[in-house]
Design a protein around this motif. Structure first.
Motif, PDB file in Angstrom:
ATOM      1  N   ARG A  26       0.891  -1.173   0.151  1.00 45.89           N
ATOM      2  CA  ARG A  26      -0.053   0.069  -0.015  1.00 45.89           C
ATOM      3  C   ARG A  26       1.105   1.147   0.138  1.00 45.89           C
ATOM      4  N   TYR A  27       0.174   2.417  -0.184  1.00 41.47           N
ATOM      5  CA  TYR A  27       0.934   3.719  -0.048  1.00 41.47           C
ATOM      6  C   TYR A  27       1.633   3.948   1.307  1.00 41.47           C
ATOM      7  N   VAL A  28       2.752   4.272   1.525  1.00 43.15           N
ATOM      8  CA  VAL A  28       3.435   4.670   2.667  1.00 43.15           C
ATOM      9  C   VAL A  28       3.959   5.950   2.618  1.00 43.15           C
ATOM     10  N   ALA A  80      -6.088   0.121  -7.420  1.00 44.29           N
ATOM     11  CA  ALA A  80      -4.934  -0.425  -8.280  1.00 44.29           C
ATOM     12  C   ALA A  80      -4.087   0.311  -9.064  1.00 44.29           C
ATOM     13  N   LEU A  81      -4.800   1.292 -10.166  1.00 45.01           N
ATOM     14  CA  LEU A  81      -4.172   1.989 -11.055  1.00 45.01           C
ATOM     15  C   LEU A  81      -3.358   2.918 -10.525  1.00 45.01           C
ATOM     16  N   ASN A  82      -3.899   3.659  -9.364  1.00 39.82           N
ATOM     17  CA  ASN A  82      -3.223   4.877  -8.667  1.00 39.82           C
ATOM     18  C   ASN A  82      -2.286   4.395  -8.060  1.00 39.82           C
ATOM     19  N   GLN A  83      -2.126   2.936  -7.327  1.00 37.89           N
ATOM     20  CA  GLN A  83      -0.986   2.502  -6.608  1.00 37.89           C
ATOM     21  C   GLN A  83       0.234   2.189  -7.566  1.00 37.89           C
ATOM     22  N   GLU A  84      -0.016   1.406  -8.761  1.00 38.58           N
ATOM     23  CA  GLU A  84       0.855   0.999  -9.620  1.00 38.58           C
ATOM     24  C   GLU A  84       1.414   2.392 -10.407  1.00 38.58           C
ATOM     25  N   SER A  85       0.608   3.584 -10.544  1.00 40.16           N
ATOM     26  CA  SER A  85       1.226   4.744 -10.996  1.00 40.16           C
ATOM     27  C   SER A  85       2.202   5.336  -9.869  1.00 40.16           C
ATOM     28  N   TRP A  86       1.935   5.267  -8.759  1.00 42.54           N
ATOM     29  CA  TRP A  86       2.813   5.717  -7.505  1.00 42.54           C
ATOM     30  C   TRP A  86       4.209   5.031  -7.482  1.00 42.54           C
ATOM     31  N   LEU A  87       3.909   3.663  -7.723  1.00 38.68           N
ATOM     32  CA  LEU A  87       5.236   2.775  -7.707  1.00 38.68           C
ATOM     33  C   LEU A  87       5.967   3.140  -8.723  1.00 38.68           C
ATOM     34  N   LYS A 100       6.524   5.766 -10.421  1.00 41.55           N
ATOM     35  CA  LYS A 100       7.001   7.101 -10.229  1.00 41.55           C
ATOM     36  C   LYS A 100       8.120   6.871  -9.093  1.00 41.55           C
ATOM     37  N   GLN A 101       7.936   6.050  -8.121  1.00 41.61           N
ATOM     38  CA  GLN A 101       9.115   5.785  -7.343  1.00 41.61           C
ATOM     39  C   GLN A 101      10.180   5.076  -7.850  1.00 41.61           C
ATOM     40  N   GLU A 102       9.953   4.088  -8.966  1.00 43.76           N
ATOM     41  CA  GLU A 102      11.247   3.408  -9.463  1.00 43.76           C
ATOM     42  C   GLU A 102      11.647   4.583 -10.429  1.00 43.76           C
ATOM     43  N   ILE A 103      10.962   5.642 -11.012  1.00 42.75           N
ATOM     44  CA  ILE A 103      11.833   6.457 -11.830  1.00 42.75           C
ATOM     45  C   ILE A 103      12.614   7.596 -11.025  1.00 42.75           C
ATOM     46  N   LEU A 104      12.032   7.817  -9.929  1.00 42.38           N
ATOM     47  CA  LEU A 104      12.912   8.417  -8.990  1.00 42.38           C
ATOM     48  C   LEU A 104      14.212   7.810  -8.508  1.00 42.38           C
ATOM     49  N   GLN A 105      14.035   6.379  -8.185  1.00 43.83           N
ATOM     50  CA  GLN A 105      15.054   5.868  -7.703  1.00 43.83           C
ATOM     51  C   GLN A 105      16.238   5.540  -8.715  1.00 43.83           C
ATOM     52  N   LEU A 106      15.812   5.186  -9.934  1.00 42.08           N
ATOM     53  CA  LEU A 106      16.490   5.122 -11.285  1.00 42.08           C
ATOM     54  C   LEU A 106      17.296   6.337 -11.587  1.00 42.08           C
ATOM     55  N   TYR A 108      13.535  -2.968  -9.985  1.00 38.95           N
ATOM     56  CA  TYR A 108      12.707  -2.165 -11.045  1.00 38.95           C
ATOM     57  C   TYR A 108      11.711  -3.059 -11.943  1.00 38.95           C
ATOM     58  N   ASP A 109      10.815  -3.611 -11.144  1.00 42.27           N
ATOM     59  CA  ASP A 109       9.953  -4.334 -11.637  1.00 42.27           C
ATOM     60  C   ASP A 109       9.159  -3.542 -12.827  1.00 42.27           C
ATOM     61  N   TYR A 110       8.564  -2.426 -12.634  1.00 43.98           N
ATOM     62  CA  TYR A 110       7.673  -1.815 -13.531  1.00 43.98           C
ATOM     63  C   TYR A 110       8.742  -1.480 -14.553  1.00 43.98           C
ATOM     64  N   LEU A 111       9.726  -0.920 -14.878  1.00 35.54           N
ATOM     65  CA  LEU A 111      10.468  -0.479 -15.491  1.00 35.54           C
ATOM     66  C   LEU A 111      11.069  -1.718 -16.499  1.00 35.54           C
ATOM     67  N   ARG A 112      11.324  -2.678 -15.644  1.00 32.10           N
ATOM     68  CA  ARG A 112      12.056  -3.923 -16.290  1.00 32.10           C
ATOM     69  C   ARG A 112      10.710  -4.337 -17.386  1.00 32.10           C
ATOM     70  N   GLU A 113       9.555  -4.478 -17.037  1.00 31.42           N
ATOM     71  CA  GLU A 113       8.372  -4.886 -17.575  1.00 31.42           C
ATOM     72  C   GLU A 113       8.338  -4.100 -18.826  1.00 31.42           C
ATOM     73  N   TYR A 114       8.586  -2.769 -18.697  1.00 34.97           N
ATOM     74  CA  TYR A 114       8.457  -1.849 -20.002  1.00 34.97           C
ATOM     75  C   TYR A 114       9.512  -1.928 -20.952  1.00 34.97           C
ATOM     76  N   ILE A 115      10.856  -1.895 -20.542  1.00 38.22           N
ATOM     77  CA  ILE A 115      11.950  -1.971 -21.649  1.00 38.22           C
ATOM     78  C   ILE A 115      12.120  -3.567 -22.174  1.00 38.22           C
ATOM     79  N   GLU A 116      11.454  -4.387 -21.445  1.00 43.55           N
ATOM     80  CA  GLU A 116      11.429  -5.811 -22.197  1.00 43.55           C
ATOM     81  C   GLU A 116      10.265  -5.866 -22.954  1.00 43.55           C
ATOM     82  N   GLY A 117       9.487  -5.214 -22.933  1.00 39.19           N
ATOM     83  CA  GLY A 117       8.040  -5.073 -23.959  1.00 39.19           C
ATOM     84  C   GLY A 117       8.508  -4.069 -25.050  1.00 39.19           C
TER      85      GLY A 117
END
Length: 243
Positions: A49-51, A132-139, A141-147, A232-241
């Protein structure tokens, strides 16, 4: 932007950790501040969840990241962020268990007995999808900031990536192949993590492209490597796609 204390050091993240371990408390604070997005992402993945920064779980994550700075040893082979991720997640899990909160539930779960919602299953379903969409969008964003923070260690910015990213499908696939060769070869992987650059000569023996091509796509290959190697679960999904 990288904080001023970190900017004066021309060192890798692991080098900065060693400096912090020698008693540079200001650098410790700068590192913790700079990697708050990374901490938030690790904590949120455990809690499902959001923290936010004012919640106890985030404070536990901050303390755990501080501990990771002082416990890290590069001799064990792992990058600092990989090590820190393990420490932060373990500490948060321990905290949740202690507080009998292993089964932390989302906002909607906590309100699933609400009469208005339970009387309308369609509303419940749609509300869950939106959440679920809001949570995914937030995560994401966190991956992008981390990257973004990690790319700075390699002297790469998002702005230049948009300019140097290969336009052709074959070039993108070749870059992906090169990054996976680095990831699958422990010696080359260790070299990249330590030196923050491509081992061009050795990589040429593993990929069917010219030195000029490797040089031209150097930063793009490094970025793919960072995403595949890191959390980077979400970004990995993106680049592999991307084809």
């Amino acid at each position: 932007m990288m904080n001023s204390q970190l900017q004066q050091y021309e060192f890798t993240l692991e080098d900065q950790i060693e400096l912090a371990q020698r008693g540079d408390t200001e650098l410790v604070n700068e590192l913790i501040l700079s990697y708050q997005p990374f901490i938030a992402k690790c904590v949120s993945e455990v809690c499902k969840r959001y923290v936010s920064k004012d919640q106890d779980e985030f404070s536990v994550g901050m303390i755990a990241f501080h501990d990771a700075i002082h416990l890290y040893s590069r001799e064990k082979g792992a990058s600092f962020l990989t090590f820190a991720q393990v420490i932060v997640k373990r500490k948060v899990i321990d905290y949740l268990r202690k507080e009998n909160r292993q089964k932390v539930r989302t906002y909607l779960d906590q309100h699933e007995d609400d009469a208005e919602l339970t009387d309308n299953p369609i509303m419940v379903s749609e509300a869950r999808k939106i959440h679920a969409l809001n949570q995914e969008s937030w995560l994401r964003k966190q991956e992008i900031l981390q990257l973004s923070a990690e790319l700075r260690e390699y002297k790469i910015s998002f702005e230049e990536l948009t300019e140097i990213a290969p336009k052709h499908k074959d070039a993108r696939q070749s870059a992906m192949f090169a990054a996976k060769q680095l990831l699958n070869d422990e010696e080359l992987k260790a070299y990249v993590l330590k030196k923050k650059r491509l081992p061009i000569k050795k990589l040429l023996k593993l990929v069917p492209v010219s030195k000029k091509t490797l040089e031209r796509n150097r930063k793009y290959i490094l970025t793919i490597f960072i995403i595949l190697e890191g959390d980077y679960d979400y970004l990995r999904e993106y680049i592999e796609g991307v084809k």
